[in-house]
Design a protein around this motif. Sequence first.
Motif, mmCIF file in Angstrom:
data_model
loop_
_atom_site.group_PDB
_atom_site.id
_atom_site.type_symbol
_atom_site.label_atom_id
_atom_site.label_comp_id
_atom_site.label_asym_id
_atom_site.label_seq_id
_atom_site.Cartn_x
_atom_site.Cartn_y
_atom_site.Cartn_z
ATOM 1 N N LEU A 163 -28.217 -20.124 7.379
ATOM 2 C CA LEU A 163 -28.589 -20.500 6.023
ATOM 3 C C LEU A 163 -30.097 -20.714 5.983
ATOM 4 N N THR A 164 -30.753 -20.121 5.005
ATOM 5 C CA THR A 164 -32.199 -20.277 4.866
ATOM 6 C C THR A 164 -32.515 -20.717 3.446
ATOM 7 N N LEU A 165 -33.176 -21.850 3.292
ATOM 8 C CA LEU A 165 -33.549 -22.339 1.965
ATOM 9 C C LEU A 165 -35.069 -22.298 1.828
ATOM 10 N N THR A 166 -35.535 -21.844 0.668
ATOM 11 C CA THR A 166 -36.969 -21.830 0.392
ATOM 12 C C THR A 166 -37.223 -22.504 -0.948
ATOM 13 N N ASP A 167 -37.980 -23.575 -0.924
ATOM 14 C CA ASP A 167 -38.315 -24.336 -2.137
ATOM 15 C C ASP A 167 -37.083 -24.658 -2.985
ATOM 16 N N PHE A 168 -36.005 -24.999 -2.324
ATOM 17 C CA PHE A 168 -34.776 -25.380 -3.010
ATOM 18 C C PHE A 168 -34.631 -26.901 -2.945
ATOM 19 N N ARG A 169 -34.590 -27.563 -4.139
ATOM 20 C CA ARG A 169 -34.499 -29.035 -4.181
ATOM 21 C C ARG A 169 -35.545 -29.675 -3.255
ATOM 22 N N CYS A 170 -35.098 -30.537 -2.309
ATOM 23 C CA CYS A 170 -36.077 -31.247 -1.478
ATOM 24 C C CYS A 170 -36.537 -30.422 -0.275
ATOM 25 N N THR A 177 -26.419 -33.543 0.023
ATOM 26 C CA THR A 177 -25.782 -32.911 -1.138
ATOM 27 C C THR A 177 -26.543 -31.655 -1.555
ATOM 28 N N ASN A 178 -27.881 -31.723 -1.470
ATOM 29 C CA ASN A 178 -28.679 -30.550 -1.823
ATOM 30 C C ASN A 178 -28.285 -29.341 -0.985
ATOM 31 N N LEU A 179 -27.951 -29.600 0.267
ATOM 32 C CA LEU A 179 -27.574 -28.498 1.148
ATOM 33 C C LEU A 179 -26.235 -27.884 0.714
ATOM 34 N N LEU A 180 -25.273 -28.750 0.370
ATOM 35 C CA LEU A 180 -23.994 -28.224 -0.121
ATOM 36 C C LEU A 180 -24.198 -27.468 -1.429
ATOM 37 N N GLU A 181 -25.073 -28.018 -2.273
ATOM 38 C CA GLU A 181 -25.342 -27.354 -3.547
ATOM 39 C C GLU A 181 -25.903 -25.946 -3.309
ATOM 40 N N ALA A 182 -26.788 -25.846 -2.314
ATOM 41 C CA ALA A 182 -27.348 -24.527 -1.984
ATOM 42 C C ALA A 182 -26.226 -23.561 -1.626
ATOM 43 N N LEU A 183 -25.250 -24.036 -0.843
ATOM 44 C CA LEU A 183 -24.128 -23.179 -0.469
ATOM 45 C C LEU A 183 -23.310 -22.777 -1.699
ATOM 46 N N SER A 184 -23.207 -23.698 -2.667
ATOM 47 C CA SER A 184 -22.403 -23.386 -3.856
ATOM 48 C C SER A 184 -23.044 -22.267 -4.675
ATOM 49 N N GLU A 215 -34.159 -26.685 -12.471
ATOM 50 C CA GLU A 215 -33.857 -27.996 -11.881
ATOM 51 C C GLU A 215 -33.774 -27.938 -10.358
ATOM 52 N N VAL A 216 -33.277 -26.830 -9.827
ATOM 53 C CA VAL A 216 -33.106 -26.782 -8.371
ATOM 54 C C VAL A 216 -34.389 -26.359 -7.657
ATOM 55 N N ALA A 217 -35.376 -25.853 -8.400
ATOM 56 C CA ALA A 217 -36.648 -25.508 -7.764
ATOM 57 C C ALA A 217 -37.295 -26.790 -7.254
ATOM 58 N N ARG A 218 -37.931 -26.724 -6.104
ATOM 59 C CA ARG A 218 -38.552 -27.916 -5.531
ATOM 60 C C ARG A 218 -39.625 -28.439 -6.480
ATOM 61 N N ARG A 219 -39.550 -29.722 -6.787
ATOM 62 C CA ARG A 219 -40.455 -30.308 -7.783
ATOM 63 C C ARG A 219 -41.915 -30.145 -7.406
ATOM 64 N N GLU A 220 -42.209 -30.277 -6.111
ATOM 65 C CA GLU A 220 -43.604 -30.240 -5.671
ATOM 66 C C GLU A 220 -44.164 -28.819 -5.677
ATOM 67 N N TRP A 222 -37.458 -19.889 -6.017
ATOM 68 C CA TRP A 222 -36.717 -20.565 -4.950
ATOM 69 C C TRP A 222 -35.678 -19.581 -4.444
ATOM 70 N N ALA A 223 -35.160 -19.828 -3.264
ATOM 71 C CA ALA A 223 -34.181 -18.890 -2.727
ATOM 72 C C ALA A 223 -33.206 -19.570 -1.780
ATOM 73 N N VAL A 224 -31.990 -19.083 -1.802
ATOM 74 C CA VAL A 224 -30.963 -19.468 -0.845
ATOM 75 C C VAL A 224 -30.491 -18.166 -0.209
ATOM 76 N N ALA A 225 -30.634 -18.038 1.089
ATOM 77 C CA ALA A 225 -30.176 -16.823 1.766
ATOM 78 C C ALA A 225 -29.190 -17.222 2.845
ATOM 79 N N ALA A 226 -28.182 -16.399 3.047
ATOM 80 C CA ALA A 226 -27.185 -16.733 4.056
ATOM 81 C C ALA A 226 -26.663 -15.476 4.724
ATOM 82 N N VAL A 227 -26.298 -15.632 5.974
ATOM 83 C CA VAL A 227 -25.534 -14.586 6.639
ATOM 84 C C VAL A 227 -24.117 -15.122 6.765
#
Lengths: 195, 392
Positions: free
Chosen positions: B20-27, B51-58, B73-78, B85-90
């Motif tokens: 799982l790879t998250l980029t600028d997703f939530r925190c 929870t943010n991690l589970l949300e990314a999976l959803s 809303e899910v884009a990292r605030r900073e 933003w991106a959620v990538a998974a194998v």
Amino acid sequence: MVGPELERLIQVLSRLPGLGPRSARRAALHLIERKDVLMRPLAEALASAADSVRRCPVCGNFDSVEPCAICSDPRRDDGLLCVVADVGSLWAMERTGAYAGRYHVLGGLLSALDGVGPEDLGIARLVTRAAAAREVILATPATVEGQTTAHYIADRLAGTGVAVSGLAHGVPVGGELDYLDDGTISAALRARRSL
Amino acid sequence: MTTDPEDAQDASRRLAVRRLTLTDFRCYPFLRLEADPRPVVLTGANGAGKTNLLEALSFLTPGRGMRRATLSEVARREAQDGAPWAVAAVLDGPGGPVEIGTGREPGSERRTVRIGGSPAKARELDGIASALWLTPAMDRLFTEGAGGRRRFLDRLVFGQDHGHAAAAAAYEHAMRERTRLLKAGGGDAAWLTALEDAMARHGATMAAARNAAVARLDAACAEAVGPFPAARLALAGEVEGWTAEGGAAAAEDRLRAALFRARARDEAAGAATIGPHRTDLAVRHAGRDLPAGQCSTGEQKAVLVSIVLAQARVRTALSGLAPLLLLDEVAAHLDATRRAALYDVLSGLNAQSWMTGTDERTFESFGERAQYFRVESATVVKNDFLPTDEHR
Ligand SMILES: Nc1ncnc2c1ncn2[C@@H]1O[C@H](COP(=O)(O)OP(=O)(O)O)[C@@H](O)[C@H]1O
Ligand SMILES: [Mg+2]
Ligand SMILES: [Zn+2]
């Protein structure tokens, strides 16, 4: 980075459907690099189409002659009138070669939320044209707006004596005619059902 | 259709997120996590990012994810305004590994989806991955308003019948059009009739799909699994009742007629006062013979878990593809016996499950059947020691 002329070209290109800023820049570059074989011919084609192409006052199609080539083709069947949402759908029907009647382009679909009502679609004019036909085929898309518009027109034509049919099988819910393959449209046309 | 931990599927065939790879997703500015097919346990303090991690999976499934958030809303605030933003998974499963990527591209308001590196539609994700989730917000599902239960219901129905989403969207769309037209004075009766026809057709389709799905789910829930209570599910809605009585075609006619009669009332109310958008899901705790809303908090949680596990069995039976389970704070209201039973079931499922909690000890009975990660201020570290080692 680029001069104002090129910037403007990119901006206008990016307003084309399917092109974002990035692909617009690529297209602009592609044009500049092929100025004589592509860019000038394109500019001329655009200018001449802008001057000569207009909406057909009879059916709503685009053509440089008035009425359009379809409306003035004597081999076409006056008894069949196919109602489509837009010219893209008319072209999609024409590509199949399976239809030899006339068209009526609505120029949109009924949508209360977008403020498009029956007056905006010239449905009264359609009802007048339909009086001269045997059958009206409603080929609006299988979306809520498309089906609502079809239902509305069928209702307005009820009691006029003209047969009303709709595209039947193969058109999936949410299907825009323009995106369907030609075989699917011909099958839907053959299997149309009366409304 | 029972899930016997004994014939636990060969772990290599289990549907699982392997990377799982998250980029600028939530925190998370950036996160890379590698996992094996076993259930995943994420522990950490409040606000760590579990929870943010589970949300990314959803977001690996169609829709707005488990918090029903917007793309901004899910884009990292900073990160800068409108930043991607991106959620990538194998994912690995029966069909071999598949890469899924989703997110927002710069300047775009639409979610982009890529499958195996090529652009795809969000609904194409259905054939590859599906997910079911339980969140702490759902702890009040049985005591709060019908809206939450209806959304829960429709997600369950959609999981069994993908056509349901299109019918529900078409119904809602026609309903909004009709409400707008009524508010504008409802001038054109033929237009209203056309919209009511669309509502009736799609509404009856929705009701039939809901009836079929709830019947399957009720049958799967009727028997208790270990200490998880048997539950009875039923629908409270006119159109579902008409459909059960006389079939979808008759229900369609009745809804069309009812909408026609309700025009004046709906105009005054500013909304449609009849239709499947008002249906409620009624759930009973079978053992106690009580509506779920009148049971204890822990019992309600156990009923929810029963339903989610039943849905996982139904889905697997229907499509052969088990859903990923995202269970946020699932241990919170369950006693030790129920937790142990839940872990037994999850270890035997044909898809990976992801769980969060603040206390490692609540996962002790998983032992080596799970893998453990520690989440701390938006970083995730694999715990090579079993949680029991720390607390022995
Ligand atoms: N869009 C966002 N950008 C940056 N941080 C966020 C965003 N949304 C939520 N957060 C923060 O992420 C942190 C972790 O949240 P969460 O995953 O819910 O924690 P927990 O581990 O308790 O489940 C919270 O402090 C929250 O404020
Ligand atoms: Mg949390
Ligand atoms: Zn014409």
